[in-house]
Design a protein around this motif. Structure first.
Motif, PDB file in Angstrom:
ATOM      1  N   SER A 144       0.829  -1.133  -0.022  1.00  0.00           N
ATOM      2  CA  SER A 144      -0.037  -0.044  -0.068  1.00  0.00           C
ATOM      3  C   SER A 144       0.847   1.292   0.239  1.00  0.00           C
ATOM      4  O   SER A 144       1.717   1.469   0.845  1.00  0.00           O
ATOM      5  CB  SER A 144      -0.873   0.075   1.275  1.00  0.00           C
ATOM      6  OG  SER A 144      -1.820   1.350   1.204  1.00  0.00           O
ATOM      7  N   GLY A 145       0.434   2.091  -0.943  1.00  0.00           N
ATOM      8  CA  GLY A 145       1.705   3.326  -1.074  1.00  0.00           C
ATOM      9  C   GLY A 145       2.394   3.517  -2.434  1.00  0.00           C
ATOM     10  O   GLY A 145       1.968   2.768  -3.421  1.00  0.00           O
ATOM     11  N   HIS A 183       1.402   1.064  -5.847  1.00  0.00           N
ATOM     12  CA  HIS A 183       0.710   0.225  -4.886  1.00  0.00           C
ATOM     13  C   HIS A 183       0.350  -0.996  -5.632  1.00  0.00           C
ATOM     14  O   HIS A 183       0.221  -1.287  -6.799  1.00  0.00           O
ATOM     15  CB  HIS A 183      -0.678   1.319  -4.829  1.00  0.00           C
ATOM     16  CG  HIS A 183      -1.816   0.424  -3.942  1.00  0.00           C
ATOM     17  ND1 HIS A 183      -1.668   0.471  -2.684  1.00  0.00           N
ATOM     18  CD2 HIS A 183      -2.956  -0.113  -4.409  1.00  0.00           C
ATOM     19  CE1 HIS A 183      -2.633  -0.100  -2.235  1.00  0.00           C
ATOM     20  NE2 HIS A 183      -3.343  -0.784  -3.303  1.00  0.00           N
ATOM     21  N   ASN A 192       0.767   9.362   2.239  1.00  0.00           N
ATOM     22  CA  ASN A 192      -0.116   8.397   2.216  1.00  0.00           C
ATOM     23  C   ASN A 192      -0.714   8.136   3.590  1.00  0.00           C
ATOM     24  O   ASN A 192      -0.300   8.310   4.703  1.00  0.00           O
ATOM     25  CB  ASN A 192       0.553   6.979   1.803  1.00  0.00           C
ATOM     26  CG  ASN A 192      -0.467   5.915   1.438  1.00  0.00           C
ATOM     27  OD1 ASN A 192      -1.371   5.379   2.034  1.00  0.00           O
ATOM     28  ND2 ASN A 192      -0.617   5.644   0.080  1.00  0.00           N
ATOM     29  N   ARG A 241       1.393   3.628   4.654  1.00  0.00           N
ATOM     30  CA  ARG A 241       2.207   2.759   3.598  1.00  0.00           C
ATOM     31  C   ARG A 241       2.649   1.764   4.248  1.00  0.00           C
ATOM     32  O   ARG A 241       3.209   1.605   5.414  1.00  0.00           O
ATOM     33  CB  ARG A 241       3.408   3.636   3.100  1.00  0.00           C
ATOM     34  CG  ARG A 241       4.313   2.813   2.242  1.00  0.00           C
ATOM     35  CD  ARG A 241       5.620   3.837   1.951  1.00  0.00           C
ATOM     36  NE  ARG A 241       6.450   2.753   1.224  1.00  0.00           N
ATOM     37  CZ  ARG A 241       7.347   1.941   1.821  1.00  0.00           C
ATOM     38  NH1 ARG A 241       7.600   2.042   3.182  1.00  0.00           N
ATOM     39  NH2 ARG A 241       8.160   1.230   1.164  1.00  0.00           N
ATOM     40  N   LYS A 274      -3.179   4.876  -7.244  1.00  0.00           N
ATOM     41  CA  LYS A 274      -2.947   5.969  -6.376  1.00  0.00           C
ATOM     42  C   LYS A 274      -4.520   6.559  -5.833  1.00  0.00           C
ATOM     43  O   LYS A 274      -4.614   7.074  -4.994  1.00  0.00           O
ATOM     44  CB  LYS A 274      -2.191   7.241  -6.801  1.00  0.00           C
ATOM     45  CG  LYS A 274      -0.582   6.927  -6.896  1.00  0.00           C
ATOM     46  CD  LYS A 274      -0.084   8.289  -7.389  1.00  0.00           C
ATOM     47  CE  LYS A 274       1.559   7.941  -7.266  1.00  0.00           C
ATOM     48  NZ  LYS A 274       2.319   9.338  -7.597  1.00  0.00           N
TER      49      LYS A 274
END
Length: 331
Positions: free
Chosen positions: A84-85, A103, A123, A126, A240
């Motif tokens: 995630s990120g 991501h 974020n 992340r 994103k």
């Protein structure tokens, strides 16, 4: 293996990681849990040190775009999964070789000398899983025959820098399930060591085979380099903004491809439609969030872009064949 990280906003803030190549513990594994707080940046790290491997799970709150200068005093061989990120890396003095890991994508890389700038996008949280290998251990996985890895293995043998895909390979449901298995391991001591080693080897094999299949599929595609860069840019924008996704028309304008070329190219290059990719990312993030009991199923549904929790439950079951609540019942 020593790695030095310096936050570019605060030059005096440094992190030094010393990782032994051999683990002295009788059980063959060392576990570390770390927390860091710095100028609004909060991070949690869970790490495992095994012979020839360093496994680190990062969870970091990034209130703003952040850059870190990294230097390692030995060759760097890593499988990096951006759960995630968004991360990008620019080697020192070689901006043309910059890589982007959006991501829900991953990257296998080898650098005889690691020095350059890591950039992280703002974020809420992340998350990443990073596995560093010693060259000796990595080579032993393939019984000393690095030729099976093609150009990547040749680069390691010749001690030349290489990134397996400069844009990151999207993470399949199979890879994400292995990540969940690693995160939720309930074994201890020697059994944990054996389990984690087997899962990391499985993760490496699945990732490499997925990337090789993608390279073969893309060999016959007739897309210009400029169009491929635009399609990767589209994938990055999609990744994103999974909570509030672009329409096809908006995405087409953003990357400079007409909607027909965008849809056709995306499907051919990445093996899924744009909306299929959005759904994969949402379900992948949801699966990881379900591990944490602090998040209710309704909260997770809203977080990954569903206004109705029932619609989320139906989509999750369609993707994985089980209900979200079953994930928690089995943990």
């Amino acid at each position: 293996m020593r790695t030095i990280l310096t936050n570019l906003d605060f030059q005096d803030a440094m992190i030094i990681k010393d990782i032994p190549d051999k683990v002295p513990a009788a059980e063959g594994i060392i576990e570390l849990s770390l927390e860091s707080r710095l100028k609004g940046i909060y991070g949690q790290q869970k790490a495992y040190i095994l012979d020839g491997m360093y496994v680190e799970r990062n969870k970091v709150l990034l209130p703003k775009d952040t850059s870190v200068y990294v230097r390692k005093e030995s060759p760097h061989l890593e499988l990096h999964l951006e759960l995630s990120g968004y991360t990008s890396f620019s080697p020192k003095g070689k901006t043309a070789d910059s890589v982007r890991i959006p991501h829900a994508s991953g990257l296998l890389l080898y650098l005889p000398e690691l020095e350059g700038q890591l950039n992280f996008a703002k974020n809420d949280t992340r998350e990443s899983l990073e596995v560093e290998f010693s060259e000796e251990y990595f080579t032993s996985i393939f019984s000393g025959d690095l030729e099976t890895l093609g150009p990547f293995g040749k680069a390691i043998f010749n001690q030349e820098p290489i990134f397996q895909s400069n844009q990151g390979v999207r993470l399949s449901p199979q890879i994400l399930q292995i990540v969940v298995d690693i995160q939720t391991c309930k074994y201890h001591s020697l059994l944990k060591k054996i389990y984690l080693e087997s899962k990391i080897r499985e993760l490496l094999v699945v990732f490499i085979s997925q990337n090789q299949k993608l390279e073969i599929e893309q060999t016959g595609k007739r897309w210009s380099k400029a169009d491929i860069e635009k399609l990767y840019a589209a994938r990055e924008l999609v990744a994103k903004n999974i909570g509030s996704p672009y329409s096809i028309v908006e995405l087409s304008k953003q990357v400079g491809l007409n909607d027909f070329k965008l849809k056709k190219g995306f499907k051919e290059l990445f093996g899924t439609t744009i909306f299929g990719y959005i759904n994969e990312l949402r379900m992948a993030e949801a699966k990881l969030l379900l591990i944490d009991p602090a998040h209710s199923i309704a909260d997770i549904a809203y977080r990954v872009g569903f206004k109705n929790p029932q619609h989320f439950t139906a989509a999750f079951k369609k993707q994985y064949g089980i209900l979200p609540k079953d994930i928690r019942m089995n943990r």
